[in-house]
Design a protein around this motif. Structure first.
Motif, PDB file in Angstrom:
ATOM      1  N   GLU A 117       0.864  -1.424   0.247  1.00  0.00           N
ATOM      2  CA  GLU A 117       0.314   0.272  -0.246  1.00  0.00           C
ATOM      3  C   GLU A 117       0.973   1.406   0.290  1.00  0.00           C
ATOM      4  OE1 GLU A 117      -3.597   1.726   3.274  1.00  0.00           O
ATOM      5  OE2 GLU A 117      -3.381  -0.243   3.002  1.00  0.00           O
ATOM      6  N   GLN A 118       2.447   1.225   0.934  1.00  0.00           N
ATOM      7  CA  GLN A 118       3.130   2.342   0.921  1.00  0.00           C
ATOM      8  C   GLN A 118       3.615   2.809  -0.401  1.00  0.00           C
ATOM      9  OE1 GLN A 118       4.460   0.696   4.037  1.00  0.00           O
ATOM     10  NE2 GLN A 118       4.114   2.344   5.606  1.00  0.00           N
ATOM     11  N   VAL A 119       3.907   1.586  -1.307  1.00  0.00           N
ATOM     12  CA  VAL A 119       4.577   1.861  -2.304  1.00  0.00           C
ATOM     13  C   VAL A 119       3.827   1.557  -3.182  1.00  0.00           C
ATOM     14  CG1 VAL A 119       5.607   0.404  -4.283  1.00  0.00           C
ATOM     15  CG2 VAL A 119       6.320  -0.337  -1.983  1.00  0.00           C
ATOM     16  N   SER A 120       2.578   2.054  -3.023  1.00  0.00           N
ATOM     17  CA  SER A 120       1.294   2.502  -4.175  1.00  0.00           C
ATOM     18  C   SER A 120       1.276   4.114  -3.911  1.00  0.00           C
ATOM     19  CB  SER A 120       0.333   1.489  -4.203  1.00  0.00           C
ATOM     20  OG  SER A 120      -0.037  -0.256  -4.330  1.00  0.00           O
ATOM     21  N   GLU A 121       0.732   4.135  -2.978  1.00  0.00           N
ATOM     22  CA  GLU A 121       0.890   5.339  -2.463  1.00  0.00           C
ATOM     23  C   GLU A 121       1.961   6.451  -2.945  1.00  0.00           C
ATOM     24  OE1 GLU A 121      -0.021   5.920   1.224  1.00  0.00           O
ATOM     25  OE2 GLU A 121      -1.186   5.203   1.674  1.00  0.00           O
ATOM     26  N   VAL A 122       3.387   5.948  -2.862  1.00  0.00           N
ATOM     27  CA  VAL A 122       4.994   6.685  -3.176  1.00  0.00           C
ATOM     28  C   VAL A 122       4.327   6.208  -4.805  1.00  0.00           C
ATOM     29  CG1 VAL A 122       6.955   6.866  -3.590  1.00  0.00           C
ATOM     30  CG2 VAL A 122       6.102   5.994  -1.786  1.00  0.00           C
ATOM     31  N   LEU A 123       3.862   6.056  -5.293  1.00  0.00           N
ATOM     32  CA  LEU A 123       4.098   5.796  -7.555  1.00  0.00           C
ATOM     33  C   LEU A 123       2.638   6.989  -7.230  1.00  0.00           C
ATOM     34  CD1 LEU A 123       3.658   1.725  -8.344  1.00  0.00           C
ATOM     35  CD2 LEU A 123       6.370   3.526  -7.902  1.00  0.00           C
ATOM     36  N   ILE A 124       1.605   7.123  -6.641  1.00  0.00           N
ATOM     37  CA  ILE A 124       0.523   7.759  -7.198  1.00  0.00           C
ATOM     38  C   ILE A 124       0.777   9.040  -6.374  1.00  0.00           C
ATOM     39  CG2 ILE A 124      -2.420   8.530  -6.192  1.00  0.00           C
ATOM     40  CD1 ILE A 124      -2.170   5.786  -6.034  1.00  0.00           C
ATOM     41  N   ASP A 125       1.350   9.486  -5.562  1.00  0.00           N
ATOM     42  CA  ASP A 125       2.259  11.290  -5.543  1.00  0.00           C
ATOM     43  C   ASP A 125       2.981  11.523  -6.108  1.00  0.00           C
ATOM     44  OD1 ASP A 125       0.849   9.833  -2.821  1.00  0.00           O
ATOM     45  OD2 ASP A 125       1.776  10.331  -1.603  1.00  0.00           O
ATOM     46  N   HIS A 126       3.796  10.695  -6.476  1.00  0.00           N
ATOM     47  CA  HIS A 126       5.038  10.895  -7.339  1.00  0.00           C
ATOM     48  C   HIS A 126       5.241  11.174  -9.319  1.00  0.00           C
ATOM     49  CE1 HIS A 126       7.945  12.106  -4.050  1.00  0.00           C
ATOM     50  NE2 HIS A 126       7.536  11.357  -3.224  1.00  0.00           N
ATOM     51  N   HIS A 127       3.316  10.649  -8.898  1.00  0.00           N
ATOM     52  CA  HIS A 127       3.079  10.826 -10.496  1.00  0.00           C
ATOM     53  C   HIS A 127       3.880   9.580 -11.670  1.00  0.00           C
ATOM     54  CE1 HIS A 127       0.829  13.711  -9.270  1.00  0.00           C
ATOM     55  NE2 HIS A 127       1.712  14.525  -9.487  1.00  0.00           N
ATOM     56  N   LEU A 128       4.080   8.455 -10.709  1.00  0.00           N
ATOM     57  CA  LEU A 128       5.036   7.369 -11.732  1.00  0.00           C
ATOM     58  C   LEU A 128       3.835   6.454 -11.875  1.00  0.00           C
ATOM     59  CD1 LEU A 128       7.775   6.913  -9.032  1.00  0.00           C
ATOM     60  CD2 LEU A 128       7.928   7.640 -10.525  1.00  0.00           C
TER      61      LEU A 128
ATOM     62  N   ALA B 283      12.320   6.883  -9.762  1.00  0.00           N
ATOM     63  CA  ALA B 283      11.812   6.602  -8.685  1.00  0.00           C
ATOM     64  C   ALA B 283      12.682   6.148  -7.530  1.00  0.00           C
ATOM     65  CB  ALA B 283      11.812   5.093  -8.823  1.00  0.00           C
ATOM     66  N   ALA B 284      13.863   5.754  -8.452  1.00  0.00           N
ATOM     67  CA  ALA B 284      15.272   5.395  -7.052  1.00  0.00           C
ATOM     68  C   ALA B 284      15.193   6.501  -6.002  1.00  0.00           C
ATOM     69  CB  ALA B 284      16.179   5.462  -7.973  1.00  0.00           C
ATOM     70  N   SER B 285      15.584   7.840  -6.148  1.00  0.00           N
ATOM     71  CA  SER B 285      15.818   8.664  -6.012  1.00  0.00           C
ATOM     72  C   SER B 285      14.549   9.092  -4.655  1.00  0.00           C
ATOM     73  CB  SER B 285      16.544  10.240  -6.234  1.00  0.00           C
ATOM     74  OG  SER B 285      15.356  10.374  -7.321  1.00  0.00           O
ATOM     75  N   ILE B 286      13.291   8.397  -5.215  1.00  0.00           N
ATOM     76  CA  ILE B 286      12.664   9.185  -4.797  1.00  0.00           C
ATOM     77  C   ILE B 286      12.348   8.295  -3.978  1.00  0.00           C
ATOM     78  CG2 ILE B 286       9.387   9.607  -4.921  1.00  0.00           C
ATOM     79  CD1 ILE B 286      10.228  10.294  -7.972  1.00  0.00           C
ATOM     80  N   PHE B 287      12.584   6.760  -3.970  1.00  0.00           N
ATOM     81  CA  PHE B 287      11.952   6.190  -2.900  1.00  0.00           C
ATOM     82  C   PHE B 287      13.496   6.019  -1.604  1.00  0.00           C
ATOM     83  CE2 PHE B 287       9.177   3.982  -5.802  1.00  0.00           C
ATOM     84  CZ  PHE B 287       7.805   3.216  -4.900  1.00  0.00           C
ATOM     85  N   GLU B 288      14.941   6.342  -1.980  1.00  0.00           N
ATOM     86  CA  GLU B 288      15.470   6.661  -1.231  1.00  0.00           C
ATOM     87  C   GLU B 288      15.531   7.336  -0.682  1.00  0.00           C
ATOM     88  OE1 GLU B 288      18.753   6.348  -4.512  1.00  0.00           O
ATOM     89  OE2 GLU B 288      18.380   4.393  -4.249  1.00  0.00           O
ATOM     90  N   ALA B 289      14.673   8.299  -0.702  1.00  0.00           N
ATOM     91  CA  ALA B 289      14.049   9.346   0.427  1.00  0.00           C
ATOM     92  C   ALA B 289      13.362   9.857   1.373  1.00  0.00           C
ATOM     93  CB  ALA B 289      13.901  11.038  -0.518  1.00  0.00           C
TER      94      ALA B 289
END
Length: 288
Positions: free
Chosen positions: A133-144, A170-176
């Motif tokens: 769920e959290q991974v999905s949220e990151v993808l949606i929030d960052h328009h990935l 996506a790498a830098s977004i998730f790493e942050a």
């Protein structure tokens, strides 16, 4: 109760199956004939580093997993209560359940590997520390929006799949993200288990149509549905597996709900053993 689990791509290593090829000479010769090269040489010598190329990896793992299973049955004379496989490993689960013979399984896997290897410019990465769920949220929030979830390997190990440039972005977004413990790009050339495999799936569907499958003698847990296969829908389920995500966590939770369940990994390495341990620690058995 016991479930045998079969590993998929990523578990290959040079030297795998070395003790099996001479013991199962007939099947090894059959494999050589179908593939047009020596499976023993591929696995033991790894010429041109072919063992890490999808079109070679998949048949090699299928053969080693299958021979490992036959050896296990020979030694123990015990059939498992359930079988499951991770991605490519699902073909070994179906072989163990007698859906098809060794030869048929290898022909299917060879074609699958060829089709999947043709999809280039893709990438995959494992995200550790976040749940699905959290991974999905990151993808949606960052328009990935061009990235799909490919594997739910453990509650906090999610694999994403997409075009290489999108995975790199996506790498830098998730790493942050503070909860992310690791962002690990995988050594693949294609965006497996995602929408980018749609064409490969369509071609594979046509190929599957030329085969006949037998009723299953052991329940096989499907990657796509995380529930037992139905004998009538083996073909569409195998086709769907190519462009759908691997629900590994849910599959293991489904099996945990059955009661006192032991899991044994059949094939090279212990990747699945580690994932199952994590699932047992971090997740509850599936409720009906």
């Amino acid at each position: 109760m016991i479930t045998y689990v079969f590993p998929g791509q990523g578990s290959q290593k040079q030297g795998m199956g070395s003790e099996l090829f001479d013991e199962f000479k007939e099947l090894t010769a059959q494999a050589d004939e179908i593939l047009g090269y020596s499976i023993k040489r591929l696995c033991i010598e790894n010429p041109y580093s072919n063992l890490n190329k999808t079109q070679f990896t998949q048949p090699a793992l299928y053969v080693v997993n299958a021979l490992s299973y036959l050896k296990k049955i020979q030694e123990t004379d015990i059939k498992p209560d359930f079988v499951a496989g991770h991605s490519l490993g699902e073909y070994n689960a179906l072989f163990a359940a007698e859906a098809f013979d060794f030869e048929t399984g290898l022909k299917l896997v060879r074609k699958r590997g060829e089709l999947m290897s043709m999809v280039s410019n893709g990438g995959m990465a494992a995200v550790m520390g976040l749940n699905e769920e959290q991974v999905s949220e990151v993808l949606i929030d960052h328009h990935l929006h061009a990235i799909d979830i490919a594997n739910v390997n453990a509650p906090y190990q999610i694999v994403i799949s997409g075009q290489k440039e999108d995975i790199d972005k996506a790498a830098s977004i998730f790493e942050a993200k503070t909860d992310v413990t690791m962002f690990l790009p995988l050594n693949v050339s294609g965006a497996f288990h995602s929408r980018y495999m749609n064409h490969a799936k369509q071609e594979f569907e046509q190929f599957l149509d030329t085969f006949h499958f037998a009723p299953l003698s052991i329940p096989v847990i499907s990657n796509v549905y995380a529930r037992p296969y139905s004998s009538e829908v083996i073909k569409p389920t195998l086709a769907d597996q190519i462009n759908h995500s691997v629900k590994w966590t849910e599959s293991i939770r489904f099996l945990m709900e059955k009661g006192q369940m032991e899991f044994e990994e059949i094939g090279p390495g212990n990747v699945l053993t580690g994932l199952i341990r994590r699932i047992q620690t971090d997740a509850e058995p599936m409720t009906r």
